[in-house]
Design an enzyme around this catalytic site. Structure first.
Site, PDB file in Angstrom:
ATOM      1  N   ASP A   9       0.876  -1.162   0.000  1.00 44.41           N
ATOM      2  CA  ASP A   9       0.000   0.000   0.000  1.00 44.41           C
ATOM      3  C   ASP A   9       0.928   1.230   0.000  1.00 44.41           C
ATOM      4  OD1 ASP A   9      -2.415   1.572   0.541  1.00 44.41           O
ATOM      5  OD2 ASP A   9      -1.588   1.805   2.548  1.00 44.41           O
ATOM      6  N   LEU A  10       0.383   2.412  -0.293  1.00 43.57           N
ATOM      7  CA  LEU A  10       1.267   3.589  -0.378  1.00 43.57           C
ATOM      8  C   LEU A  10       1.187   4.450   0.884  1.00 43.57           C
ATOM      9  CD1 LEU A  10       3.205   5.304  -2.112  1.00 43.57           C
ATOM     10  CD2 LEU A  10       1.202   6.368  -3.140  1.00 43.57           C
ATOM     11  N   ASP A  11       0.060   5.155   1.018  1.00 47.02           N
ATOM     12  CA  ASP A  11      -0.066   6.075   2.155  1.00 47.02           C
ATOM     13  C   ASP A  11      -0.126   5.293   3.471  1.00 47.02           C
ATOM     14  OD1 ASP A  11      -0.678   8.183   3.877  1.00 47.02           O
ATOM     15  OD2 ASP A  11      -2.818   8.052   3.458  1.00 47.02           O
ATOM     16  N   THR A  17       1.500  10.326   3.682  1.00 47.41           N
ATOM     17  CA  THR A  17       0.833  11.424   2.969  1.00 47.41           C
ATOM     18  C   THR A  17      -0.455  11.839   3.674  1.00 47.41           C
ATOM     19  OG1 THR A  17       0.177   9.675   1.456  1.00 47.41           O
ATOM     20  CG2 THR A  17       1.763  11.245   0.625  1.00 47.41           C
ATOM     21  N   LYS A  45      -8.316   7.249   6.039  1.00 48.06           N
ATOM     22  CA  LYS A  45      -7.154   6.497   5.549  1.00 48.06           C
ATOM     23  C   LYS A  45      -7.615   5.311   4.693  1.00 48.06           C
ATOM     24  CE  LYS A  45      -3.577   7.746   8.783  1.00 48.06           C
ATOM     25  NZ  LYS A  45      -2.709   7.350   9.887  1.00 48.06           N
ATOM     26  N   SER A 114      -2.615   0.718  -4.288  1.00 42.83           N
ATOM     27  CA  SER A 114      -3.040   1.907  -3.538  1.00 42.83           C
ATOM     28  C   SER A 114      -4.376   2.437  -4.035  1.00 42.83           C
ATOM     29  CB  SER A 114      -1.960   2.989  -3.699  1.00 42.83           C
ATOM     30  OG  SER A 114      -2.460   4.251  -3.333  1.00 42.83           O
ATOM     31  N   ALA A 115      -5.118   3.086  -3.125  1.00 43.92           N
ATOM     32  CA  ALA A 115      -6.389   3.724  -3.505  1.00 43.92           C
ATOM     33  C   ALA A 115      -6.152   5.079  -4.161  1.00 43.92           C
ATOM     34  CB  ALA A 115      -7.255   3.911  -2.258  1.00 43.92           C
ATOM     35  N   LYS A 145     -11.111  -0.617  -1.675  1.00 44.45           N
ATOM     36  CA  LYS A 145     -10.893  -1.472  -0.500  1.00 44.45           C
ATOM     37  C   LYS A 145     -12.049  -1.195   0.467  1.00 44.45           C
ATOM     38  CE  LYS A 145      -5.926  -0.561  -0.958  1.00 44.45           C
ATOM     39  NZ  LYS A 145      -4.783   0.181  -0.414  1.00 44.45           N
ATOM     40  N   GLU A 169      -0.122  -3.305   4.617  1.00 47.95           N
ATOM     41  CA  GLU A 169      -1.254  -2.359   4.665  1.00 47.95           C
ATOM     42  C   GLU A 169      -1.357  -1.670   6.024  1.00 47.95           C
ATOM     43  OE1 GLU A 169      -3.889  -0.685   3.899  1.00 47.95           O
ATOM     44  OE2 GLU A 169      -4.129  -1.178   1.808  1.00 47.95           O
ATOM     45  N   ASP A 170      -1.766  -0.393   6.001  1.00 51.75           N
ATOM     46  CA  ASP A 170      -1.952   0.316   7.273  1.00 51.75           C
ATOM     47  C   ASP A 170      -3.427   0.554   7.603  1.00 51.75           C
ATOM     48  OD1 ASP A 170      -2.259   2.297   5.179  1.00 51.75           O
ATOM     49  OD2 ASP A 170      -2.310   3.767   6.797  1.00 51.75           O
TER      50      ASP A 170
HETATM   51  P1  B16 Z   1      -6.053  10.490  -3.834  1.00 58.43           P
HETATM   52  P2  B16 Z   1      -3.522   4.410   0.124  1.00 58.43           P
HETATM   53  C1  B16 Z   1      -5.249   6.481   0.070  1.00 58.43           C
HETATM   54  O1  B16 Z   1      -3.958   5.956  -0.164  1.00 58.43           O
HETATM   55  C2  B16 Z   1      -5.221   7.398   1.296  1.00 58.43           C
HETATM   56  O2  B16 Z   1      -4.962   6.648   2.467  1.00 58.43           O
HETATM   57  C3  B16 Z   1      -6.570   8.068   1.446  1.00 58.43           C
HETATM   58  O3  B16 Z   1      -6.558   8.931   2.560  1.00 58.43           O
HETATM   59  C4  B16 Z   1      -6.891   8.848   0.168  1.00 58.43           C
HETATM   60  O4  B16 Z   1      -8.175   9.464   0.259  1.00 58.43           O
HETATM   61  C5  B16 Z   1      -6.857   7.874  -1.013  1.00 58.43           C
HETATM   62  O5  B16 Z   1      -5.582   7.244  -1.090  1.00 58.43           O
HETATM   63  C6  B16 Z   1      -7.134   8.582  -2.339  1.00 58.43           C
HETATM   64  O6  B16 Z   1      -6.074   9.457  -2.612  1.00 58.43           O
HETATM   65  O7  B16 Z   1      -6.909  11.658  -3.446  1.00 58.43           O
HETATM   66  O8  B16 Z   1      -4.595  10.823  -3.963  1.00 58.43           O
HETATM   67  O9  B16 Z   1      -6.589   9.770  -5.045  1.00 58.43           O
HETATM   68  O10 B16 Z   1      -3.401   4.271   1.595  1.00 58.43           O
HETATM   69  O11 B16 Z   1      -4.561   3.485  -0.493  1.00 58.43           O
HETATM   70  O12 B16 Z   1      -2.195   4.324  -0.587  1.00 58.43           O
HETATM   71 MG    MG Z   2      -2.747   3.237   3.379  1.00 64.01          MG
END
Ligand code: B16
Ligand code: MG
Length: 224
Positions: A9-11, A17, A45, A114-115, A145, A169-170
């Site tokens: 996962d990223l964030d 972030t 998140k 990642s989302a 997710k 994953e966090d």
């Molecule tokens: P964006 P992850 C997610 O990243 C974030 O945790 C979440 O807070 C954010 O709303 C989502 O990405 C969408 O991000 O606005 O950059 O498309 O944890 O899935 O890497």
């Molecule tokens: Mg995450």
């Protein structure tokens, strides 16, 4: 023995972030006269951008037009990207780079799951995009997710079976997604929040010395 693939996962796993999402959502909430706290930010998140704005509006009891909704999404992202464009490799979370390089040197398949629709930009900004064989992000999935789509897509693109994948994953939803995909789930964060993961570590510095080797050797592949 088949190869073990590693999906990150990223964030919250590779970079933090969430603090930038918070600043951008907070400014937007202020414009709408909605109170937005760090506790509420926690609940966003792993949640998609659209769903995050819907939640903030629900918390503030506000209804807005579709045009205003789209305008707000765009301006939130614009501010968020202004923070992202200042990032560099020093923002990688502890021992993430070491782990990625270790896996790369062992020739293990590596994917991002990642989302975020900004994932590619963040990987580029932190100079780690070349370490990933496959990137699946918010632009590539139709179901967010806890649906396992993002991780199953990554496995497919890597040409690896889901049961041969390990996911870092966090978020609660992300661990649930990994479990539903029948992958080994490794929570990065607190045991209280991520108790449904197969393993939980505070961060990558806490991974036991032989852990990656054991994952590669399928010591924990018993989920089928
Ligand atoms: P964006 P992850 C997610 O990243 C974030 O945790 C979440 O807070 C954010 O709303 C989502 O990405 C969408 O991000 O606005 O950059 O498309 O944890 O899935 O890497
Ligand atoms: Mg995450």
């Amino acid at each position: 023995m088949s190869k073990t693939a590693f999906i990150f996962d990223l964030d919250g796993v590779i970079v933090d972030t969430a603090k930038y999402h918070f600043l951008a959502w907070q400014r937007l909430a202020k414009r709408l006269d909605i109170e937005f706290t760090e506790e509420e930010n926690e609940q966003l998140k792993g949640v998609s951008r659209v769903r995050s704005l819907q939640k903030i509006l629900e918390w503030g009891n506000k209804t807005i037009s579709e045009t205003e909704f789209n305008d707000l999404m765009a301006s939130k992202n614009e501010e968020y990207l202004s923070y992202i464009d200042d990032m560099d490799q020093s923002e990688l979370l502890p021992d993430v780079l070491k782990t990625l390089k270790d896996l790369k040197s062992k020739k293990q398949p590596i994917a991002l799951g990642s989302a975020s629709k900004n994932a590619r930009r963040i990987l580029k900004q932190t100079s780690i995009n070349d370490l990933f064989d496959v990137i699946v992000d918010g632009n590539d999935v139709s179901k967010a997710k806890p649906d396992p789509e993002v991780f199953l897509n990554a496995a497919k693109l890597l040409n690896v079976k889901p049961e041969d994948c390990v996911v870092f994953e966090d978020s609660v939803a992300g661990v649930t997604a990994a479990n539903s995909a029948n992958m080994v789930s490794i929570g990065i964060g607190s045991k209280e929040v991520l108790g449904h993961a197969d393993f939980v570590f505070k961060d990558f510095t806490e991974l036991p010395g032989d852990f990656i080797k054991e994952l590669i050797n399928k010591k924990y592949a018993n989920k089928a």
